[in-house]
Structure formats: C-alpha cells, structure tokens
Design a protein around this motif. Structure first.
Motif, mmCIF file in Angstrom:
data_model
loop_
_atom_site.group_PDB
_atom_site.id
_atom_site.type_symbol
_atom_site.label_atom_id
_atom_site.label_comp_id
_atom_site.label_asym_id
_atom_site.label_seq_id
_atom_site.Cartn_x
_atom_site.Cartn_y
_atom_site.Cartn_z
ATOM 1 N N ARG A 69 0.811 -1.214 0.000
ATOM 2 C CA ARG A 69 0.000 0.000 0.000
ATOM 3 C C ARG A 69 0.853 1.277 0.000
ATOM 4 N NH1 ARG A 69 0.332 -1.208 5.370
ATOM 5 N NH2 ARG A 69 0.414 0.569 6.821
ATOM 6 N N ILE A 70 1.972 1.262 0.726
ATOM 7 C CA ILE A 70 2.829 2.448 0.774
ATOM 8 C C ILE A 70 3.408 2.746 -0.608
ATOM 9 C CG2 ILE A 70 4.886 3.480 1.777
ATOM 10 C CD1 ILE A 70 2.596 3.222 3.732
ATOM 11 N N ILE A 71 3.805 1.708 -1.321
ATOM 12 C CA ILE A 71 4.349 1.882 -2.673
ATOM 13 C C ILE A 71 3.294 2.477 -3.598
ATOM 14 C CG2 ILE A 71 5.297 0.688 -4.682
ATOM 15 C CD1 ILE A 71 6.478 -1.369 -2.754
ATOM 16 N N ILE A 72 2.061 1.951 -3.517
ATOM 17 C CA ILE A 72 0.969 2.467 -4.338
ATOM 18 C C ILE A 72 0.690 3.927 -4.002
ATOM 19 C CG2 ILE A 72 -1.458 2.220 -4.959
ATOM 20 C CD1 ILE A 72 0.322 -0.039 -5.975
ATOM 21 N N GLN A 73 0.699 4.243 -2.718
ATOM 22 C CA GLN A 73 0.451 5.624 -2.300
ATOM 23 C C GLN A 73 1.516 6.562 -2.850
ATOM 24 O OE1 GLN A 73 0.135 5.670 2.008
ATOM 25 N NE2 GLN A 73 -1.280 3.934 1.976
ATOM 26 N N LEU A 74 2.768 6.143 -2.784
ATOM 27 C CA LEU A 74 3.862 6.976 -3.299
ATOM 28 C C LEU A 74 3.749 7.185 -4.805
ATOM 29 C CD1 LEU A 74 6.929 5.648 -1.263
ATOM 30 C CD2 LEU A 74 5.981 7.957 -1.200
#
Length: 206
Positions: A69-74
């Motif tokens: 999720r953090i990668i997608i958010q970035l």
C-alpha cells in the motif's frame, strides 16, 4: 451537510491544523514564505495533490494489497506532484523556479501521506477528497499568514506590489531584513501556535 462531513472539512483548518497542531510540513512552511506569491502557489499545489491523491487512493482502497500500500500511495502522490510541477513549468515558470525543489518534495510531505494512511484508506472517495482538500487548505492558510507578514515587513510589498508608501521611506522607514530570514519564519509560526492555543484551551498541555 451532516455533522461528520462538516467536521472533516473544518477540523483540519482550525482545531486540527496540520502545521500548528500536528506540526507537519514545517520545513516548506519556513522555506517558501518569503513572498506571498510563492506561499500561495505552494499552498494551492498541496491542496490539489492532497485532495486528488486521497480521492484516487480511496477509490482504489479495496483493491490495494496491504503489503504494497505504501508503494501504491507513493506512486499516486508522485504522479500528482509531477502533473502539478509540469503545469507550473508551462504556465508559471518563474514561480516554479522560485519554489525550486519544494514542489517535488510534496511527495514526501507528511500531510499528504498522513491523510492517505489515516483517512483515505478507510473512507469513501468523496469524504476522502474533502479531507485532503481541507488539510491542504489548513496548511496553505498558515503559509499565507506567515508570508503576509514576512513580505510586508521585509520587503514592503504584497504579491510583489509596493504597499508601504514611498513617503514612509523618505521619512526614515526601513524594511526589516531580519524578517525575510528563516529564523523569523519560525518565530512567526511560534506566535501563530501561541495565539491558537490561547484561544483553544483544549490544545494546551496539562
């Protein structure tokens, strides 16, 4: 408008302001507030990035695996920042040049990522969009207040236009060069925090 939605909009601007209460986004608040024009554009950029990023992530929240999720958010935030940066380069190049690296650093702004993680991942798109816009507006409001005093007292101008009459200078008035230095931005920010906590007693530490 129901009470919950109203709180989502108003809380980040006043009671839960991301800069004065949550102490997020301080670096850019100190760096881009020498002139109102730069502060206004920076604030508007954060509003757009935070609002649209929250909207997109909230729309995709049920399809995003938790482990990435953090990668997608970035990726989403980076896309929004690139679009804003390219727009500024095309239509407001001088301001974009003045803001320099700080537009790109919106990607790492704690306000943007914080609202996605804390709100957008658990709420529907429309409330998430409003939450993002409101937090961006709270951030922009503080930047504009600080920039107002720094430009007025440090340069005698507002949005680049001379507002202190020439006769004042002829009478001995001088612009305060200290105001345009970063330490004064921190002092002004501290004064805003002090005023807010004097008014909102519940923010005072016991």
């Amino acid at each position: 408008m129901n009470a919950k939605l109203k709180e989502t909009i108003l809380n980040p601007i006043f009671k839960g302001n991301p800069i004065t209460v949550l102490v997020l986004g301080i670096c850019s608040a100190l760096a881009v507030t020498v002139q109102l024009k730069g502060a206004f554009v920076m604030g508007l950029s954060v509003i757009i990035v935070t609002g649209l990023s929250s909207l997109v992530v909230s729309s995709l929240r049920k399809t995003i695996p938790n482990r990435v999720r953090i990668i997608i958010q970035l990726v989403v935030v980076s896309l929004m920042v690139i679009l804003v940066d390219q727009f500024l380069k095309a239509y407001a190049f001088q301001i974009e040049k003045q803001l320099s690296v700080y537009i790109g650093l919106i990607i790492t702004n704690c306000i943007v990522m914080g609202r996605i993680e804390a709100f957008a991942l658990g709420n529907k798109p429309w409330p998430s969009f409003l939450d993002g816009v409101s937090n961006g507006a709270g951030y922009a409001m503080i930047l504009i207040i600080v920039a107002f005093f720094r430009e007025l007292l440090g340069s005698g101008t507002l949005f680049g236009f001379q507002v202190i009459p020439q006769c004042f200078y002829e009478a001995g008035y001088m612009n305060n060069g200290l105001v345009i230095l970063p330490p004064m931005a921190l002092i002004l920010l501290g004064c805003i925090v002090w005023v807010q906590r004097s008014i909102q007693k519940d923010l005072q530490e016991k």
